[in-house]
Design an enzyme around this catalytic site. Structure first.
Site, PDB file in Angstrom:
ATOM      1  N   GLY A 173      -3.865  10.020  -4.629  1.00  0.00           N
ATOM      2  CA  GLY A 173      -2.509   9.480  -4.489  1.00  0.00           C
ATOM      3  C   GLY A 173      -1.833   9.978  -3.234  1.00  0.00           C
ATOM      4  N   ASN A 174      -0.529   9.734  -3.129  1.00  0.00           N
ATOM      5  CA  ASN A 174       0.245  10.252  -1.998  1.00  0.00           C
ATOM      6  C   ASN A 174       1.655  10.617  -2.457  1.00  0.00           C
ATOM      7  OD1 ASN A 174       2.182   7.915  -1.388  1.00  0.00           O
ATOM      8  ND2 ASN A 174       0.190   6.876  -1.326  1.00  0.00           N
ATOM      9  N   HIS A 175       2.429  11.232  -1.552  1.00  0.00           N
ATOM     10  CA  HIS A 175       3.725  11.806  -1.938  1.00  0.00           C
ATOM     11  C   HIS A 175       4.908  10.846  -1.870  1.00  0.00           C
ATOM     12  CE1 HIS A 175       2.489  15.867  -2.700  1.00  0.00           C
ATOM     13  NE2 HIS A 175       1.850  15.931  -1.537  1.00  0.00           N
ATOM     14  N   SER A 176       4.665   9.554  -1.706  1.00  0.00           N
ATOM     15  CA  SER A 176       5.786   8.614  -1.671  1.00  0.00           C
ATOM     16  C   SER A 176       6.596   8.712  -2.957  1.00  0.00           C
ATOM     17  CB  SER A 176       5.251   7.181  -1.501  1.00  0.00           C
ATOM     18  OG  SER A 176       6.287   6.255  -1.781  1.00  0.00           O
TER      19      SER A 176
ATOM     20  N   ALA B  48       3.878   2.691  -0.234  1.00  0.00           N
ATOM     21  CA  ALA B  48       2.889   3.471   0.518  1.00  0.00           C
ATOM     22  C   ALA B  48       1.533   3.239  -0.144  1.00  0.00           C
ATOM     23  CB  ALA B  48       3.260   4.953   0.509  1.00  0.00           C
TER      24      ALA B  48
END
Ligand code: C5P
Length: 219
Positions: free
Chosen positions: A29-32, A97
């Site tokens: 995943g990512n931090h969006s 994102a």
């Protein structure tokens, strides 16, 4: 009410990160946070638009009536959800994102920690916004760009490649702008390459500026 600037308009907004599954309990995943997209959805609804908000995993909630939220997890799910509603909408704002890559194979069972090294093979996700740009008819398409170098040049290339009407360039070079911060400093570039740098503002105000650009398009 018919008196609002975006009454009768339908808008697709994408927001948040995507989670790309590795096995039943793990993902990439990512931090969006999804905040920019949710702020845009709320602002659009305030101006009377009917909003489809396709959101990746986030704890945020919407504040306005007139927003239909479609929860998705992965980029492929987001792609499907966007294509299901695209034919109905007048405007798309892609603030998600989206993960560029996903694990090529998703394990059916939780992967055991046996070997000292473990390699995950990745394959490219579809570019959701570009895929909509390729089939767009009347739709007004807004995308985001976040670059660390040659920002304007890359942003212009993105307008062409994804067939956009407007791009919102996030400046990482400005203090107080970007990921996890409450403020943002953006530059608008339209399809004719007109460049409009904006001041450092709260994300709510940036969302409002984006919505005003959309309103202007219909004046
Ligand atoms: O190519 P890049 O990821 O820099 O483009 C960012 C823009 O494209 C954002 O508007 C983002 O929401 C959208 N995008 C997308 N699907 C992807 C990658 C990016 O819709 N797979």
């Amino acid at each position: 009410s018919k008196s609002l600037a975006l009454s009768g308009k339908k808008v697709l907004v994408t927001a948040g990160p995507t989670y790309e599954p590795i096995d039943p309990v793990r993902f990439i995943g990512n931090h969006s946070s999804g905040k920019m997209g949710f702020d845009i959805a709320n602002s659009l609804a305030k101006y009377g638009a009917e909003v489809y908000l396709v959101a990746g995993p986030t704890h945020l909630v919407t504040k306005e009536a007139g927003i239909r939220i479609i929860h998705v997890t992965s980029a492929l799910e987001m792609y499907d959800a966007c294509h299901r509603v695209f034919g109905e909408v007048d405007v798309v704002v892609a603030a998600a994102a989206v993960a560029d890559y996903r694990p090529k194979y998703v394990a059916d069972q939780k992967i055991k920690k046996n070997s000292e090294e473990f390699v995950i093979e990745l394959e490219k996700n579809p570019d959701i916004l570009a895929s909509l740009g390729a089939i767009k008819k009347h739709q007004f398409l807004v995308g985001f760009a976040l670059e660390t170098e040659n920002e304007e040049e890359y942003a212009k290339q993105k307008i062409k490649k994804k067939n956009l009407d407007l791009i919102v360039l996030n400046s990482l070079n400005d203090k107080g702008a970007g990921f996890g911060k409450p403020t943002n400093k953006v530059t608008f570039i339209d399809k004719d390459f007109n460049i409009q740098p904006m001041d450092l503002k709260s994300k709510e105000e940036v969302a409002n500026d984006i919505v005003k650009k959309i309103i202007k398009h219909y004046e």
